[in-house]
Design a protein around this motif. Sequence first.
Motif, PDB file in Angstrom:
ATOM      1  N   MET A 196      11.568  -3.939   7.814  1.00 36.70           N
ATOM      2  CA  MET A 196      11.267  -5.063   8.531  1.00 36.70           C
ATOM      3  C   MET A 196      12.462  -5.959   8.952  1.00 36.70           C
ATOM      4  N   ARG A 199      14.681  -3.346  11.389  1.00 39.95           N
ATOM      5  CA  ARG A 199      13.918  -2.641  12.566  1.00 39.95           C
ATOM      6  C   ARG A 199      12.838  -3.394  13.407  1.00 39.95           C
ATOM      7  N   PHE A 200      12.285  -4.247  12.522  1.00 39.96           N
ATOM      8  CA  PHE A 200      11.130  -5.068  13.396  1.00 39.96           C
ATOM      9  C   PHE A 200      11.472  -6.649  13.534  1.00 39.96           C
ATOM     10  N   PHE A 201      12.146  -7.110  12.441  1.00 38.46           N
ATOM     11  CA  PHE A 201      12.075  -8.766  12.757  1.00 38.46           C
ATOM     12  C   PHE A 201      13.681  -8.876  12.607  1.00 38.46           C
ATOM     13  N   ARG A 202      14.507  -8.402  13.448  1.00 43.18           N
ATOM     14  CA  ARG A 202      15.920  -8.692  12.963  1.00 43.18           C
ATOM     15  C   ARG A 202      16.185 -10.371  13.490  1.00 43.18           C
TER      16      ARG A 202
END
Length: 278
Positions: A196, A199-202
């Motif tokens: 998370m 990868r998804f919420f940098r």
Amino acid sequence: MLRLLSIEVQKLRYNKSARVISIVYFVLITFIALIASIEFNFGDINFRVADQGIFNFPFIWHFNTYIAAILKIFLAIVIVSMMANEYSYRTLKQNLIDGISKKEFVLSKFITVVGFAAVSTVFVFVVSMILGLSFSDYMEIGIIFSDLEYLLAYFIKLVGFFSFCLFLGVLVKRSAYAIGFLVIWWLAEGLLYLLMKWRFFRDTDIAENVMQFFPLTSMSNLIIEPATRLGAVQSAASQLGENLDKDYEVGILPLLIVSAWIFLFVYWSFLILKRRDL
């Protein structure tokens, strides 16, 4: 309730492995005192750990509860083995035949969990008080008894973790499998956080906001690591241009989240026993 507690005490009394592991746990907590005697010599420089302020009031409440919480895995082994023995030695079935309901059985285990957490909390309080009175630079009553909320957080953290272990013990019946499942769950939470976060919420706080509701993460959030709170560490970080500004307070939200998990773990344990053919 006293009847249920006495039954569990009798079971633990004749469980040699549980006694040994419990003793090891409390002995390791007392080893925190050995940190005070560690002294490093670098040429003409003498460095003693106790002189760095880790045993100063009120910091000691934060430091000791954090360190002691790391050792909770020892009592976790006692909890899961305690539940596994109920299946292995068929004492669970015998208790039900003797008139104890499944609800009372789960309640007796939860009382044991709370008892372990309470004894451990009192023990940490006594050890911290002795070390603080021996090494702290601050002896004012108001300072000594400030930040005691860390003891509350420590107690809730242990009850939450042990309740999770109780649930796993009821679920899988075998202590080795329960501990293995616990490790896998811990790794899964860590992996999910990394996915998370990176990868998804940098560069956002979404990962932290989501993960705070997971059981092990919420328990971890009760007592934030204390090392960066030390003045020496803060000064070194400032010189390097690093910002170590953290919220070290015991938060209401983590307490509520862990309390909710405690209820769910105990309730789910009861549901499993209620529906399982013993």
